[in-house]
Write a protein that holds these residues in place. Sequence first.
Motif, PDB file in Angstrom:
ATOM      1  N   SER A 251      37.683 -49.651  72.915  1.00  0.00           N
ATOM      2  CA  SER A 251      37.990 -50.758  72.011  1.00  0.00           C
ATOM      3  C   SER A 251      37.038 -51.936  72.190  1.00  0.00           C
ATOM      4  O   SER A 251      36.685 -52.599  71.226  1.00  0.00           O
ATOM      5  CB  SER A 251      39.435 -51.206  72.201  1.00  0.00           C
ATOM      6  OG  SER A 251      39.614 -51.768  73.471  1.00  0.00           O
ATOM      7  N   VAL A 252      36.565 -52.176  73.400  1.00  0.00           N
ATOM      8  CA  VAL A 252      35.661 -53.303  73.592  1.00  0.00           C
ATOM      9  C   VAL A 252      34.312 -53.004  72.941  1.00  0.00           C
ATOM     10  O   VAL A 252      33.727 -53.847  72.258  1.00  0.00           O
ATOM     11  CB  VAL A 252      35.498 -53.646  75.085  1.00  0.00           C
ATOM     12  CG1 VAL A 252      34.522 -54.793  75.264  1.00  0.00           C
ATOM     13  CG2 VAL A 252      36.840 -54.006  75.695  1.00  0.00           C
ATOM     14  N   PHE A 253      33.855 -51.790  73.112  1.00  0.00           N
ATOM     15  CA  PHE A 253      32.639 -51.362  72.407  1.00  0.00           C
ATOM     16  C   PHE A 253      32.822 -51.553  70.899  1.00  0.00           C
ATOM     17  O   PHE A 253      31.939 -52.082  70.212  1.00  0.00           O
ATOM     18  CB  PHE A 253      32.344 -49.887  72.727  1.00  0.00           C
ATOM     19  CG  PHE A 253      31.311 -49.259  71.837  1.00  0.00           C
ATOM     20  CD1 PHE A 253      29.963 -49.449  72.091  1.00  0.00           C
ATOM     21  CD2 PHE A 253      31.689 -48.493  70.743  1.00  0.00           C
ATOM     22  CE1 PHE A 253      29.009 -48.885  71.261  1.00  0.00           C
ATOM     23  CE2 PHE A 253      30.739 -47.926  69.916  1.00  0.00           C
ATOM     24  CZ  PHE A 253      29.394 -48.114  70.177  1.00  0.00           C
TER      25      PHE A 253
ATOM     26  N   GLU B 281      34.875 -53.520  69.307  1.00  0.00           N
ATOM     27  CA  GLU B 281      34.985 -54.924  68.930  1.00  0.00           C
ATOM     28  C   GLU B 281      33.603 -55.574  68.871  1.00  0.00           C
ATOM     29  O   GLU B 281      33.289 -56.303  67.951  1.00  0.00           O
ATOM     30  CB  GLU B 281      35.866 -55.658  69.948  1.00  0.00           C
ATOM     31  CG  GLU B 281      36.161 -57.093  69.567  1.00  0.00           C
ATOM     32  CD  GLU B 281      36.086 -58.042  70.746  1.00  0.00           C
ATOM     33  OE1 GLU B 281      36.336 -57.606  71.880  1.00  0.00           O
ATOM     34  OE2 GLU B 281      35.760 -59.216  70.523  1.00  0.00           O
TER      35      GLU B 281
END
Lengths: 474, 334
Positions: A86-88, A90
């Motif tokens: 999810s951070v990738f 985002e």
Amino acid sequence: MTFFGLSAELLARIQFGFTISFHFIFPAMSIGTASYLAVLNALWLWKRDESYLKLFEYWKTIFAVTFGMGVVSGIVMSYQFGTNWSVFSEKAGSIIGPLMGYEVLTAFFLEAGFLGIALFGRNRVGERMHMVAVAMVAIGTLISATWITSANSWMHTPVGYSIDANGIFHPEDWWAIVFNPSFPYRMVHTVLAAFLTTAFVVGGVGAWHLLRDRTNRQAKIMFSMAMWMAALMTPVQIFVGDMHGLNTLEHQPAKIAAMEGHYETHPNGAPLILFGLPDDEAEVTRYAIEIPKLGSLILKHDPNAEIKGLKEFSREDRPPALMPFFTFRIMVALGMAMLAVGMWSLWCRWRGTLYKNRLLHRAALLMGPSGLVAVLAGWYTTEVGRQPYTIYGLMRTSDSISPLSAQSVGTSLIAFILVYFAVFGIGSVYLIKLMRRPPVMIEDHELDKGPIRTAGITPGPAQQETDGGDGHVV
Amino acid sequence: MWFDYSVIWAAIIAFAVLAYVVLDGFDLGVGILFPFFPERRDRDVMTNSIAPVWDGNETWLVLGGGGLMAVFPVAYATILPALYGPIIAMLLALIFRGVAFEFRWRTHATSRFWDRAFCLGSIVAAFTQGIAVGALVQGITVEDRAFAGGTWDWLSPFSLTTGVAVLVGYTLLGATWLNLKTSGDLQAKAHKLALWSCAAMFVLIGVISIWTPFIHEIYFERWFSWPTAFFSALVPALLLICGYALWHGLKTDKHLQPFLAALGLFLLSFTGLGISFYPYIVPGALTIQEASAPTESLTFLLVGAAVLIPTILAYTGYAYWVFRGKIDPEEGYH
């Protein structure tokens, strides 16, 4: 928190690697098969030789099963980015997302929209429109390959972006992003790999049926077509692969060092390590069998050129060497074996023994799954070689992961493993069953009326009450 | 600016999700209805009615997911980890169901197994999608642009209720689809199932509508303050009209009308959801503007979407047209 001693990051990587490996196999097969079907259908329309129609119907069923598995494993992929990375997503979704968005809009819908007509609609829409539908499916698979290799290549060679204070990637130049430095090489290499994968599967199936009945005309045609592909495309692929390697050396020298098993920099020409056992801890490749200077000759086309070793890069920036080292060798070895079979087939063709040489048929049968293995091996080489980054040099894998507990990721990983092995394992058994059917129709006269089914699913053994397990196509 | 690219994109994503819900909704509904049709022959007709189009229908789900990542990356990056359980379950269910289309033809021995997989996969996919919607309505804990809640946050009486509601809704879509595409006993049975699921759907829409405004004050405000109160009054009125059209269509033995009315019910429920959400994309946590990708990403993809989505609708419509009409049960046999 860990799950049986494994961190959430490692579990997420295993999960993504696992789901994408399964997913990659099916498109690698369906990209080539879709084009093969288009060629077969065009040949049927052009020459009105029923053998081509029979072959189209034969491979159509296999394609339908492969494609179905590709679709369902692909849906998983479009959500894995969010669930596990999810951070990738985002931070880089603004660049990767639109590329995949275009893949969906230009390719997935095209394939899916025309697939029904291509499979079931020949009688409903007429030969001409049916041909258009078959072509659209084939074109769709190629467009899809183009966008996804572009997105993947950008993660290897990111350009055309800026990063704001929050670490969010902003696209600055879409042209540069889409046509990023490694994209042309990766795209051609991947598409050719898909074609060769199909060629060797088709060749293997053809050889199998020739071994059983060397007078089967359909088996002869598919074997001959596949061997032409093997003979003509394998050299091209090896050339493209070499170019791709040079491109990687320019942009990701650490990956090349890992693939080659070089820890030390060789200022006066690096050897080619044929075999060995890279040890990242000790920073040495054990039991190495080397050919002096050949590494530099291949990579720089100069026997005395300098090749950087892994020690040039600090430990935390290096990819693990063991896996790329071996997967790369597997891929290259299979490529050489493909070349050998291709050349052998040319020789046999020239001597007029293409349909008689049982040794060649056995070799082709053995090489049937070689493309699938080579594709996966190549994929592991390039992806593991990109580590420890998701976006090379910019974003680390450890910084890309979702804020999930190791338990969640571990549990879903087990579920994926169980379901994938069960479902796709059974699917592969069905595929082999379909390939075991001799490419003949029992009731050829039925063909004069065209395919029997105009709606519904492609015909299979379960529809034939008298099926003896031999599974002839009707 | 009130009307900017992110709002256009929110509308496009909403359209993709709606397209997915109604299109795959009737597909999944057909699978959910399998237990009511134990005969192999009926099941063949049922799967044949959706075989040429299901793949295209499911592509809207990929557009919904991929599109969300492209234009609302933060929403994608918070919603998916928050709904991890139901999403993974849905994906696995869709795998079983998707491969069953082909696999059920491949063997005599295990076709029963694949029929069961088809049915269970459809049920689980529908139920988990409903849970996901309910959990999203309930809200997601977001801190510093990332999901900050727990593993089981999505599980609640409300989300289970929306799960059942979507299950029933898809059943209704499937039943009205079969009513449209089949004939004889199969159609008669589908007709009866449509009536029952229509009644159940209305009960559930009622329950959820009364429940929702009390979940979060933002819904209460949106529903009962001017000018949105006008729309929140209009939606129930239109729902009743659709419900009547559905019931009347079934009573007078129309084939297309009940299916269209069922689509209308979904459209209206979805609109109600949209009214409640706006201007948020993750209710109470992220607005459409906050979650949006940089403008360069929005415009780049919008250029393509403007041309491609109408094109997609055109050829998808063509594919439906090619396979129009009742399914001939004899067509698959000889």
